[in-house]
Scaffold this motif. Structure first.
Motif, PDB file in Angstrom:
ATOM      1  N   ILE A 280      15.376  -3.598   0.669  1.00  0.00           N
ATOM      2  CA  ILE A 280      13.991  -4.039   0.901  1.00  0.00           C
ATOM      3  C   ILE A 280      13.099  -3.268  -0.075  1.00  0.00           C
ATOM      4  O   ILE A 280      13.078  -2.039  -0.049  1.00  0.00           O
ATOM      5  N   VAL A 281      12.384  -3.987  -0.927  1.00  0.00           N
ATOM      6  CA  VAL A 281      11.518  -3.318  -1.908  1.00  0.00           C
ATOM      7  C   VAL A 281      10.293  -2.737  -1.194  1.00  0.00           C
ATOM      8  O   VAL A 281       9.630  -3.423  -0.414  1.00  0.00           O
ATOM      9  N   ILE A 282      10.018  -1.479  -1.458  1.00  0.00           N
ATOM     10  CA  ILE A 282       8.833  -0.830  -0.901  1.00  0.00           C
ATOM     11  C   ILE A 282       7.642  -1.112  -1.805  1.00  0.00           C
ATOM     12  O   ILE A 282       7.756  -1.073  -3.034  1.00  0.00           O
ATOM     13  N   GLU A 283       6.500  -1.425  -1.181  1.00  0.00           N
ATOM     14  CA  GLU A 283       5.250  -1.575  -1.926  1.00  0.00           C
ATOM     15  C   GLU A 283       4.236  -0.583  -1.352  1.00  0.00           C
ATOM     16  O   GLU A 283       4.025  -0.555  -0.139  1.00  0.00           O
ATOM     17  N   ALA A 284       3.590   0.181  -2.238  1.00  0.00           N
ATOM     18  CA  ALA A 284       2.631   1.198  -1.800  1.00  0.00           C
ATOM     19  C   ALA A 284       1.212   0.659  -1.846  1.00  0.00           C
ATOM     20  O   ALA A 284       0.710   0.305  -2.907  1.00  0.00           O
ATOM     21  N   TYR A 285       0.554   0.604  -0.654  1.00  0.00           N
ATOM     22  CA  TYR A 285      -0.887   0.295  -0.676  1.00  0.00           C
ATOM     23  C   TYR A 285      -1.682   1.567  -0.459  1.00  0.00           C
ATOM     24  O   TYR A 285      -1.132   2.584  -0.033  1.00  0.00           O
ATOM     25  N   SER A 286      -2.961   1.508  -0.794  1.00  0.00           N
ATOM     26  CA  SER A 286      -3.804   2.716  -0.804  1.00  0.00           C
ATOM     27  C   SER A 286      -3.107   3.873  -1.522  1.00  0.00           C
ATOM     28  O   SER A 286      -3.078   4.996  -1.010  1.00  0.00           O
ATOM     29  N   PRO A 287      -2.545   3.634  -2.708  1.00  0.00           N
ATOM     30  CA  PRO A 287      -1.801   4.697  -3.403  1.00  0.00           C
ATOM     31  C   PRO A 287      -2.708   5.821  -3.899  1.00  0.00           C
ATOM     32  O   PRO A 287      -2.228   6.903  -4.225  1.00  0.00           O
ATOM     33  N   LEU A 288      -4.022   5.546  -3.926  1.00  0.00           N
ATOM     34  CA  LEU A 288      -4.971   6.593  -4.343  1.00  0.00           C
ATOM     35  C   LEU A 288      -5.625   7.217  -3.111  1.00  0.00           C
ATOM     36  O   LEU A 288      -6.507   8.057  -3.229  1.00  0.00           O
ATOM     37  N   GLY A 289      -5.209   6.787  -1.933  1.00  0.00           N
ATOM     38  CA  GLY A 289      -5.791   7.317  -0.698  1.00  0.00           C
ATOM     39  C   GLY A 289      -6.989   6.518  -0.215  1.00  0.00           C
ATOM     40  O   GLY A 289      -7.755   6.980   0.618  1.00  0.00           O
ATOM     41  N   SER A 290      -7.181   5.309  -0.798  1.00  0.00           N
ATOM     42  CA  SER A 290      -8.253   4.416  -0.384  1.00  0.00           C
ATOM     43  C   SER A 290      -9.647   4.968  -0.717  1.00  0.00           C
ATOM     44  O   SER A 290      -9.780   5.909  -1.502  1.00  0.00           O
ATOM     45  N   ASN A 291     -10.672   4.368  -0.063  1.00  0.00           N
ATOM     46  CA  ASN A 291     -12.070   4.707  -0.362  1.00  0.00           C
ATOM     47  C   ASN A 291     -12.399   6.194  -0.227  1.00  0.00           C
ATOM     48  O   ASN A 291     -12.079   6.795   0.780  1.00  0.00           O
ATOM     49  N   GLY A 292     -13.087   6.782  -1.209  1.00  0.00           N
ATOM     50  CA  GLY A 292     -13.551   8.170  -1.123  1.00  0.00           C
ATOM     51  C   GLY A 292     -12.425   9.165  -0.952  1.00  0.00           C
ATOM     52  O   GLY A 292     -12.536  10.149  -0.229  1.00  0.00           O
ATOM     53  N   SER A 293     -11.337   8.910  -1.631  1.00  0.00           N
ATOM     54  CA  SER A 293     -10.111   9.653  -1.363  1.00  0.00           C
ATOM     55  C   SER A 293     -10.133  11.124  -1.785  1.00  0.00           C
ATOM     56  O   SER A 293     -10.464  11.447  -2.919  1.00  0.00           O
ATOM     57  N   PRO A 294      -9.726  12.027  -0.870  1.00  0.00           N
ATOM     58  CA  PRO A 294      -9.571  13.436  -1.262  1.00  0.00           C
ATOM     59  C   PRO A 294      -8.387  13.644  -2.210  1.00  0.00           C
ATOM     60  O   PRO A 294      -8.322  14.667  -2.889  1.00  0.00           O
ATOM     61  N   LEU A 295      -7.473  12.660  -2.272  1.00  0.00           N
ATOM     62  CA  LEU A 295      -6.319  12.786  -3.175  1.00  0.00           C
ATOM     63  C   LEU A 295      -6.767  12.934  -4.623  1.00  0.00           C
ATOM     64  O   LEU A 295      -6.148  13.648  -5.402  1.00  0.00           O
ATOM     65  N   LEU A 296      -7.846  12.221  -4.971  1.00  0.00           N
ATOM     66  CA  LEU A 296      -8.326  12.255  -6.355  1.00  0.00           C
ATOM     67  C   LEU A 296      -8.986  13.599  -6.674  1.00  0.00           C
ATOM     68  O   LEU A 296      -9.234  13.909  -7.828  1.00  0.00           O
TER      69      LEU A 296
END
Ligand code: A2P
Length: 305
Positions: A207-223
């Motif tokens: 099953i192929v995995i697809e990543a959504y919100s890979p940047l952590g979505s809106n206003g992301s602390p990941l960035l």
């Protein structure tokens, strides 16, 4: 990145796709046109995003032949009892003859509010403040039983799921009614939520995995994460590119959303993350714990475990 992988149907799916959640109609149209011009060949949409019409219009206006594009849309919870009809409606809004992938958006059926008005996307809120789940003789295994028939209609090339946990997938695959293994499972996935067990499980089942919100979505602390920023500075790239290329190195589909042309362009650029820096990003959640940005509780899915 123009890299691709194979689905269990034999079809090719581009690893990098444009996400469109929270894009308004005008934003979605411009973002999709801009992305296709930059070389994206994979666009991810959903009925509940409310932007299938402009997404489809941009696809048609792009001038790129339909067969060179990979288009996904998703079945909303209120239409679990009739995925065939829901897909037809999505195709009408998209103005396309088929999609490449049709996903069950969440493993939970919702009660329908305005079925008489033909508005299948609105849903009532239960007394507990959550979306009203349809528990009357229904479950996602029954939805899948209907969904798996759709590739035979030619209206979608493949079917898959979204927001399925390992337990959800185990239940689905164990059912005698399940004849088709989902081609993909699209889930929230980024360095704060690496989903190692789920990724491994899906790999084992093809099953192929697809990543959504890979940047952590809106206003992301990941960035703004210091580890991510330091690595970005070292390579002279944006923090978003570090997150995207970390996902690509893990080998799954990744769907960054942007409506900003310069970001759409830079998100598509590949660079080679060293094994050492890759490990540094793997360690972020080990040191700081995991964090989910899309709240399954808010989404009203108590059964999401
Ligand atoms: P915008 O759409 O205004 O460009 P995710 O893909 O995790 O859902 O994250 C989407 C969010 O990240 C959006 O707010 C989007 O803003 C923003 N974003 C997308 N690409 C970049 C980038 N290269 N740099 C900074 N923020 C970005």
């Amino acid at each position: 990145s123009t890299a691709t992988v194979k689905l269990n149907t034999g079809a090719t799916i581009p690893l990098l796709g444009l996400g469109t959640w929270r894009s308004t109609e005008e934003e979605a149209y411009n973002a999709v046109l801009s992305a296709i011009k930059d070389g994206y060949r994979h666009i991810d949409s959903a009925a509940i995003y409310g932007n299938e019409a402009p997404v489809g219009r941009a696809i048609r206006d792009s001038g790129v032949p339909r067969e060179e594009l990979f288009v996904t849309t998703k079945l909303w919870g209120t239409q679990h009892r009739d995925p065939k009809f829901a897909l037809q409606e999505s195709l009408k809004r998209l103005g396309l003859d088929y999609v490449d992938l049709y996903l069950m958006h969440w493993p939970v059926a919702l009660k329908t509010a305005n079925i008489k008005d033909g508005n299948y996307l609105t849903f009532p809120i239960a007394p507990n403040g959550k979306r009203d789940v349809d528990l009357d003789d229904w479950n996602f295994i029954k939805t899948w039983e209907l969904l798996q028939e759709l590739p035979a209609t030619g209206k979608t090339k493949a079917v898959g799921v979204s927001n399925f946990s390992v337990n959800n997938l185990k239940d689905l695959l164990a059912s005698p009614t399940t004849k088709v293994v989902p081609a993909a499972n699209q889930v929230e996935l980024h360095p704060y939520l690496p989903q190692e067990e789920l990724v491994k499980f899906c790999e084992g089942k093809g099953i192929v995995i697809e990543a959504y919100s890979p940047l952590g979505s809106n206003g992301s602390p990941l960035l703004k994460d210091p580890v991510v920023i330091k690595i970005a500075e070292k390579y002279g790239v944006e923090p978003a590119q570090v997150l995207i290329n970390w996902g690509l190195k893990r080998g799954y589909v990744i769907l960054p959303k942007s409506v900003t042309p310069s970001r759409i362009a830079s998100n598509f650029k590949v660079f080679e993350l060293s094994d050492e820096d890759f490990e540094k990003i793997n360690n972020i959640s080990k040191e700081n714990g995991i964090k989910r940005f899309v709240d399954p509780d808010w989404e009203g899915f108590e059964t999401f475990v």
